[in-house]
Design a protein around this motif. Structure first.
Motif, PDB file in Angstrom:
ATOM      1  N   SER A   1      26.008  -3.855 -18.395  1.00 20.58           N
ATOM      2  CA  SER A   1      24.827  -3.118 -18.352  1.00 20.58           C
ATOM      3  C   SER A   1      25.431  -1.824 -18.534  1.00 20.58           C
ATOM      4  O   SER A   1      26.214  -1.205 -18.057  1.00 20.58           O
ATOM      5  CB  SER A   1      24.122  -3.551 -17.220  1.00 20.58           C
ATOM      6  N   GLY A   2      24.441  -0.914 -19.350  1.00 18.36           N
ATOM      7  CA  GLY A   2      24.651   0.247 -19.339  1.00 18.36           C
ATOM      8  C   GLY A   2      23.480   1.174 -18.252  1.00 18.36           C
ATOM      9  O   GLY A   2      22.611   0.528 -18.138  1.00 18.36           O
ATOM     10  N   SER A   3      23.621   2.499 -18.572  1.00 22.09           N
ATOM     11  CA  SER A   3      22.596   3.257 -17.776  1.00 22.09           C
ATOM     12  C   SER A   3      22.589   4.531 -18.282  1.00 22.09           C
ATOM     13  O   SER A   3      23.341   5.232 -18.908  1.00 22.09           O
ATOM     14  CB  SER A   3      22.970   3.112 -16.182  1.00 22.09           C
ATOM     15  N   TYR A   4      21.201   5.080 -17.787  1.00 21.10           N
ATOM     16  CA  TYR A   4      21.112   6.584 -18.018  1.00 21.10           C
ATOM     17  C   TYR A   4      19.929   7.095 -17.077  1.00 21.10           C
ATOM     18  O   TYR A   4      19.319   6.338 -16.164  1.00 21.10           O
ATOM     19  CB  TYR A   4      20.377   6.842 -19.574  1.00 21.10           C
ATOM     20  N   ARG A   5      20.146   8.587 -16.796  1.00 23.29           N
ATOM     21  CA  ARG A   5      19.488   9.134 -15.742  1.00 23.29           C
ATOM     22  C   ARG A   5      18.244   9.460 -16.626  1.00 23.29           C
ATOM     23  O   ARG A   5      18.189   9.998 -17.617  1.00 23.29           O
ATOM     24  CB  ARG A   5      19.907  10.513 -15.297  1.00 23.29           C
ATOM     25  N   ARG A   6      16.925   9.277 -16.148  1.00 23.77           N
ATOM     26  CA  ARG A   6      15.744   9.517 -16.883  1.00 23.77           C
ATOM     27  C   ARG A   6      15.168  11.019 -16.665  1.00 23.77           C
ATOM     28  O   ARG A   6      15.256  11.423 -15.273  1.00 23.77           O
ATOM     29  CB  ARG A   6      14.581   8.391 -16.346  1.00 23.77           C
TER      30      ARG A   6
ATOM     31  N   ASP B   1       9.977  17.962 -14.066  1.00 24.07           N
ATOM     32  CA  ASP B   1      10.989  19.070 -14.857  1.00 24.07           C
ATOM     33  C   ASP B   1      12.118  19.137 -14.129  1.00 24.07           C
ATOM     34  O   ASP B   1      12.860  19.789 -13.899  1.00 24.07           O
ATOM     35  CB  ASP B   1      10.355  20.454 -14.903  1.00 24.07           C
ATOM     36  N   GLY B   2      12.579  17.666 -14.084  1.00 28.23           N
ATOM     37  CA  GLY B   2      13.770  17.342 -13.463  1.00 28.23           C
ATOM     38  C   GLY B   2      14.438  15.849 -13.619  1.00 28.23           C
ATOM     39  O   GLY B   2      13.392  15.115 -13.951  1.00 28.23           O
ATOM     40  N   TRP B   3      15.644  15.588 -13.242  1.00 25.12           N
ATOM     41  CA  TRP B   3      16.341  14.242 -13.409  1.00 25.12           C
ATOM     42  C   TRP B   3      15.375  13.485 -12.332  1.00 25.12           C
ATOM     43  O   TRP B   3      15.121  13.866 -11.205  1.00 25.12           O
ATOM     44  CB  TRP B   3      17.640  14.257 -13.227  1.00 25.12           C
ATOM     45  N   ALA B   4      15.327  12.036 -12.751  1.00 23.96           N
ATOM     46  CA  ALA B   4      14.666  11.215 -11.761  1.00 23.96           C
ATOM     47  C   ALA B   4      15.512  10.046 -11.593  1.00 23.96           C
ATOM     48  O   ALA B   4      16.862  10.375 -11.590  1.00 23.96           O
ATOM     49  CB  ALA B   4      13.566  10.683 -12.623  1.00 23.96           C
ATOM     50  N   GLU B   5      15.424   8.906 -11.569  1.00 24.52           N
ATOM     51  CA  GLU B   5      15.904   7.889 -11.294  1.00 24.52           C
ATOM     52  C   GLU B   5      16.947   7.322 -12.295  1.00 24.52           C
ATOM     53  O   GLU B   5      16.925   7.795 -13.574  1.00 24.52           O
ATOM     54  CB  GLU B   5      15.212   6.765 -11.000  1.00 24.52           C
ATOM     55  N   THR B   6      17.884   6.636 -12.067  1.00 22.19           N
ATOM     56  CA  THR B   6      18.967   5.843 -13.030  1.00 22.19           C
ATOM     57  C   THR B   6      18.364   4.694 -13.511  1.00 22.19           C
ATOM     58  O   THR B   6      17.891   3.940 -12.807  1.00 22.19           O
ATOM     59  CB  THR B   6      20.442   5.620 -12.401  1.00 22.19           C
ATOM     60  N   VAL B   7      18.373   4.366 -14.691  1.00 21.87           N
ATOM     61  CA  VAL B   7      17.846   3.295 -15.527  1.00 21.87           C
ATOM     62  C   VAL B   7      18.918   2.563 -16.034  1.00 21.87           C
ATOM     63  O   VAL B   7      19.819   3.034 -16.643  1.00 21.87           O
ATOM     64  CB  VAL B   7      16.854   3.590 -16.681  1.00 21.87           C
ATOM     65  N   THR B   8      18.814   1.154 -15.583  1.00 25.72           N
ATOM     66  CA  THR B   8      19.964   0.305 -16.062  1.00 25.72           C
ATOM     67  C   THR B   8      19.508  -0.598 -17.226  1.00 25.72           C
ATOM     68  O   THR B   8      18.267  -1.194 -16.915  1.00 25.72           O
ATOM     69  CB  THR B   8      20.423  -0.630 -14.723  1.00 25.72           C
ATOM     70  N   ILE B   9      20.097  -0.867 -18.255  1.00 26.83           N
ATOM     71  CA  ILE B   9      19.541  -1.784 -19.336  1.00 26.83           C
ATOM     72  C   ILE B   9      20.701  -2.858 -19.402  1.00 26.83           C
ATOM     73  O   ILE B   9      21.868  -2.345 -19.777  1.00 26.83           O
ATOM     74  CB  ILE B   9      19.633  -0.807 -20.757  1.00 26.83           C
ATOM     75  N   ALA B  10      20.106  -3.930 -19.441  1.00 28.25           N
ATOM     76  CA  ALA B  10      21.090  -5.139 -19.418  1.00 28.25           C
ATOM     77  C   ALA B  10      21.474  -5.424 -20.968  1.00 28.25           C
ATOM     78  O   ALA B  10      20.670  -4.907 -21.829  1.00 28.25           O
ATOM     79  CB  ALA B  10      20.378  -6.471 -18.864  1.00 28.25           C
ATOM     80  N   PRO B  11      22.573  -6.190 -21.146  1.00 28.74           N
ATOM     81  CA  PRO B  11      22.731  -6.569 -22.965  1.00 28.74           C
ATOM     82  C   PRO B  11      21.598  -7.454 -23.396  1.00 28.74           C
ATOM     83  O   PRO B  11      20.900  -8.035 -22.563  1.00 28.74           O
ATOM     84  CB  PRO B  11      24.158  -7.139 -22.470  1.00 28.74           C
ATOM     85  N   SER B  12      21.153  -7.129 -24.598  1.00 25.17           N
ATOM     86  CA  SER B  12      20.072  -7.999 -25.192  1.00 25.17           C
ATOM     87  C   SER B  12      20.460  -8.081 -26.611  1.00 25.17           C
ATOM     88  O   SER B  12      21.609  -7.649 -26.965  1.00 25.17           O
ATOM     89  CB  SER B  12      18.840  -7.277 -25.248  1.00 25.17           C
ATOM     90  N   SER B  13      19.827  -8.913 -27.308  1.00 22.97           N
ATOM     91  CA  SER B  13      20.364  -9.148 -28.586  1.00 22.97           C
ATOM     92  C   SER B  13      20.048  -8.184 -29.682  1.00 22.97           C
ATOM     93  O   SER B  13      20.704  -7.842 -30.496  1.00 22.97           O
ATOM     94  CB  SER B  13      19.426 -10.341 -29.203  1.00 22.97           C
ATOM     95  N   LEU B  14      18.808  -6.891 -29.009  1.00 26.04           N
ATOM     96  CA  LEU B  14      18.651  -5.808 -29.883  1.00 26.04           C
ATOM     97  C   LEU B  14      18.177  -4.681 -28.996  1.00 26.04           C
ATOM     98  O   LEU B  14      17.182  -4.904 -28.206  1.00 26.04           O
ATOM     99  CB  LEU B  14      17.475  -6.173 -30.849  1.00 26.04           C
TER     100      LEU B  14
END
Length: 181
Positions: free
Chosen positions: A82-87, A93-106
């Motif tokens: 899984s990858g992630s990024y800060r939203r 006008d500021g950084w919020a939570e970290t979003v996790t993205i699981a592997p997918s076909s696209l």
């Protein structure tokens, strides 16, 4: 054939580049129709996951560092994790939570700067979407309200700098008219 079908056919014709999945980057100037295309691709693309670059910019001035967060998202996905990024929260006008993205076909990465050359080896297809500048402005103001007009000039300058530096349109696998569904 719709633009979404054209893009999906191209994506499916190529081998995976993001682990066992594929990465579609939909890039082009603000207001050109990238979000609409991403939504259409996701609707037709099975388990497609859409990440909007608007969530990764550090506000209106964050475009210059557009690739900064992509590493934590794309590099883990490239090896099947899984990858992630800060939203970015535009209202606060500021950084919020970290979003996790699981592997997918696209994975559909949509937005200005999504096609940065730093991650070209992981990109299955780079799609460029464009429309005339006056339509872009009209769409942007309709979408985000008249308050964005003051930011629009700087944003278009910043995005042009990214596009020139990255040669995004020239590297695109397909160029699409954002006025055509």
């Amino acid at each position: 054939m719709s633009s979404a079908e054209v893009v999906l056919d191209l994506v499916r014709s190529r081998p995976p580049t993001l682990g066992e999945g594929r990465l579609l980057c939909i890039d082009g100037p603000a207001g050109s129709g990238k979000t609409t295309l991403a939504s259409q691709v996701a609707s037709a693309g099975g388990d497609a996951v859409v990440v909007h670059m608007d969530d990764l910019y550090e506000g209106w001035g964050g475009l210059a560092e557009v690739g900064a967060q992509l590493g934590t998202l794309l590099l883990p996905l490239a090896v099947g994790s899984s990858g992630s990024y800060r939203r970015w929260d535009w209202r606060l006008d500021g950084w919020a939570e970290t979003v996790t993205i699981a592997p997918s076909s696209l994975l559909v990465l949509e937005g200005v700067g999504s096609g940065v050359s730093l991650f070209a080896a992981l990109t299955t297809v780079l799609a460029w979407v464009e429309v005339p500048p006056e339509l872009r402005l009209e769409r942007g103001v309709a979408r985000d309200g008249p308050g964005v007009a003051e930011h629009w000039a700087q944003w278009t300058h910043d995005e042009q700098a990214v596009f020139v530096r990255e040669r995004t349109r020239e590297r695109a696998d397909v160029v699409l008219d954002g006025r055509v569904p």
